[in-house]
Design an enzyme around this catalytic site. Structure first.
Site, mmCIF file in Angstrom:
data_model
loop_
_atom_site.group_PDB
_atom_site.id
_atom_site.type_symbol
_atom_site.label_atom_id
_atom_site.label_comp_id
_atom_site.label_asym_id
_atom_site.label_seq_id
_atom_site.Cartn_x
_atom_site.Cartn_y
_atom_site.Cartn_z
ATOM 1 C CB CYS A 105 -0.866 0.045 1.255
ATOM 2 S SG CYS A 105 -1.825 -1.430 1.503
ATOM 3 N NE ARG A 107 -6.629 -3.951 1.103
ATOM 4 C CZ ARG A 107 -7.650 -4.773 1.301
ATOM 5 N NH1 ARG A 107 -8.879 -4.353 1.124
ATOM 6 N NH2 ARG A 107 -7.440 -6.007 1.695
ATOM 7 N N GLY A 115 2.499 -3.140 4.319
ATOM 8 C CA GLY A 115 3.404 -4.238 4.643
ATOM 9 C C GLY A 115 2.653 -5.514 4.944
ATOM 10 C CD GLU A 116 3.651 -9.315 2.830
ATOM 11 O OE1 GLU A 116 2.799 -10.167 2.656
ATOM 12 O OE2 GLU A 116 4.321 -8.807 1.929
ATOM 13 N N GLY A 162 15.857 -12.305 -4.243
ATOM 14 C CA GLY A 162 16.998 -12.753 -3.427
ATOM 15 C C GLY A 162 17.841 -11.699 -2.742
#
Length: 616
Positions: free
Chosen positions: A5, A53, A81-82, A381
């Site tokens: 977001c 969002r 974020g999460e 990575g």
């Protein structure tokens, strides 16, 4: 899991700002790419929040700004974020008597704050930048994840306090101006494309540093670090260390595969991206999710011009092919052509709000744009080289002993590029002071040898500076295309554990990232497992050099070019004539040499022009 977001907030504890909705709307609008699926505003007398969002999980339950009432008071969050430990936290909070209305992690984050206050950040495993308006305390609480995967900028003007995911949203506020002072010039020309932790380059714009929270109240604001690396003796045997690294890495990758939208991985055929792709492909098979999609990048005709050197010993294609067959992925090779790469230098500046890593940025920008056509979430990575010690400067004697940032040893040469008008700025002093500051912060361990001590310094410098530069690049280039990129190697548990693993173990069999290779044995084919590190692919095409030379000549001949106010024109002309070669050293890292320096200066010009930058 939550969504990628864009967040923006504005508070004034002395005046009524609720009538200024149009301003928060235009600030929020600047972040539309970060969140194309939904927009919402929260409006109160002393606070305005805006949220954009991109839906990844729980389309209905995860709507923001999200408000929870407890008794007479309300708490409102905006969040980007999460959390990768949502379920563990939810369980703990339910045991404490809380109830949930959705399965989004936004609600878990907000309830965690209601339960634990500012200490909630110590409970989170994830990537995040958020703001919470606490009606009871009349305070604004903001925080950023431990390694700084998600961005968070702020500024103060009188009694007004504003924050946002990106600088462009702050600049959309009428009280915030694009002014750059001497310090900003030193940041761009002395450290660029890196930035000092917390520095926003523009005057009076700051960034919440990684692992910090900020609390804004009537009497002003307080900034505090809530997480740091701790140095202690590593007592695990090599075998135990290998097992533990393997477990932490697989766990980090699998936690980051959770999503209600398509997930893919970036695959360069290098050890880091191959490990992630292999673990992801196995998890997909096990969970009946079908075939994993993998993506790689290359440039038209690059094979004709590729020359092996110390940094890029071999090209990626053969290793990608090997991996694709090994894990059975549906592979997509994205080919970029040179004119595209050149044109996108401008898009990269607008995504970044600052000059960046030249075509290393623009290629990633174009790559993410293509990937976004089929996926919303990707795993990448980054960070493995910083935490396992993969770069040449971890093993090259002159870099280990260098009394400066080993990826930016060109300060003297950089000084020659600046206009004589800025000669009272000593880039060398500025860079040296930033280096010293960082070295002073390194958590020491009594009784360590000089060599062990120095390796800690090198790892610390890499995590605080080089890694965050790459994370910023990854966030801005991917989010400018509404693509969420997750970085499993930046899991703080892995980072914490590796911090104390001695260099001898990390450099197992005298091979860079030897420990990582040992930990993922059996996950990759032998040839890929033992491949020498090759950095992010860049173009070797002579046309690119020609294009940046041509553009640079145009800039130098156009008297209205803002760049002319800040550079030593005759020196830059000389460098332009040689396609950057006469600068003599890489500008930054291993990838920014010759043509990339010219491209960086082109980006400085684009930036000053587009953002109407005023030098004061």
């Amino acid at each position: 899991m939550e969504d990628v977001c864009g967040i923006v907030g504005w508070t004034n504890l002395k005046e009524d700002i609720s009538t200024q909705r149009h301003i928060i709307e235009s600030m929020t609008c600047q972040l539309s790419k970060r969140g194309p699926d939904d927009v919402a505003i929260f409006q109160k007398k002393d606070v305005l929040f805006g949220h954009r969002r991109l839906v990844v999980v729980d389309p209905e339950g995860g709507k923001q700004p999200m408000t929870r009432r407890i008794g007479d008071y309300a708490y409102t969050v905006i969040y980007n974020g999460e959390l990768y430990n949502t379920e563990d936290l939810r369980k703990e909070l339910i045991e404490k008597g809380h109830r949930f209305h959705s399965y989004s992690d936004t609600e878990v984050l907000l309830v965690s704050y209601i339960e634990w206050g500012i200490d909630c950040v110590k409970k989170f495993n994830g990537i995040f930048a958020f703001g919470i308006w606490d009606e009871k305390e009349r305070s604004l609480f903001m925080a950023r994840d431990p390694l700084g995967v998600k961005p968070l900028f702020y500024t103060k003007a009188g009694n007004h306090f504003m924050f946002a995911s990106e600088i462009k949203a702050l600049l959309a506020h009428p009280l915030v101006e694009p002014i750059v002072g001497e310090e900003g010039i030193a940041e761009i020309f002395g450290l660029g494309p890196a930035r000092s932790p917390g520095n926003g380059v523009y005057k009076n714009i700051h960034e919440v540093p990684p692992a910090h929270w900020l609390l804004y109240k009537n009497e002003g604001y307080k900034l505090k670090q809530y997480w740091q690396l701790e140095s202690k003796e590593h007592t695990d045997s090599f075998e135990t260390t290998v097992e533990h690294v393997r477990h932490l890495l697989i766990d980090a990758i699998e936690r980051q595969l959770v999503s209600d939208v398509p997930v893919c991985t970036f695959l360069s055929g290098g050890v880091d991206s191959s490990a992630i792709s292999s673990v992801a492909a196995n998890a997909f098979r096990r969970d009946g999710k079908g075939q994993l999609n993998t993506y790689s990048i290359d440039y038209v005709d690059n094979n004709l011009y590729f020359k092996a050197n110390e940094f890029q010993p071999n090209s990626d294609s053969a290793y990608i092919e090997m991996m694709k067959n090994h894990i059975g992925s549906e592979h997509h090779n994205i080919l970029l052509d040179i004119p595209q790469l050149f044109t996108a230098l401008e898009d990269a500046v607008k995504a970044n709000d600052l000059p960046g890593m030249a075509d290393v940025d623009s290629s990633l920008y174009l790559f993410c744009k293509e990937v976004r056509k089929n996926a919303t979430v990707a795993l990448s990575g980054e960070c493995a080289d910083e935490i396992f010690g993969g770069y040449p400067w971890f093993t090259r004697a002159e870099d280990i002993t260098a009394d400066t940032f080993p990826w930016a040893k060109s300060t003297k040469e950089r000084m020659g590029i600046i206009s004589k008008g800025f000669r009272n700025i000593s880039l060398e002093d500025y860079v040296a002071a930033k280096y010293e500051e960082t070295i002073k912060e390194v958590p020491r361990l009594d009784g360590e040898s000089q060599q062990q001590n120095r390796m800690r310094e090198l790892f610390y410098l890499n995590m605080k500076w080089f890694m965050i530069t790459l994370l910023n690049r990854k966030d801005r280039m991917s989010m400018a295309n509404s693509l969420e990129v997750r970085v499993p190697f930046a899991d703080y548990r892995l980072v914490e554990y590796l911090w104390n693993v001695p260099w001898e173990m990390k450099y197992h069999t005298q091979q860079e990232k030897g420990l990582l290779r040992k930990a993922i044995q059996g996950i990759l084919p032998e040839k890929v497992l033992n491949r020498k590190k090759s950095p992010y692919p860049k173009t070797h095409h002579p046309l690119y050099t020609k294009m940046v030379q041509q553009k640079m000549k145009e800039i130098l001949q156009d008297t209205t070019s803002p760049l002319l106010d800040v550079i030593n024109i005759s020196r830059v002309m000389e460098i332009t004539e040689t396609g950057g070669a006469s600068f003599g050293r890489p500008w930054f890292g291993q990838l920014m040499t010759g043509p990339q320096l010219l491209a960086f200066l082109i980006q400085v010009n684009i930036w000053m022009k587009e953002y109407k930058v005023r030098i004061q």
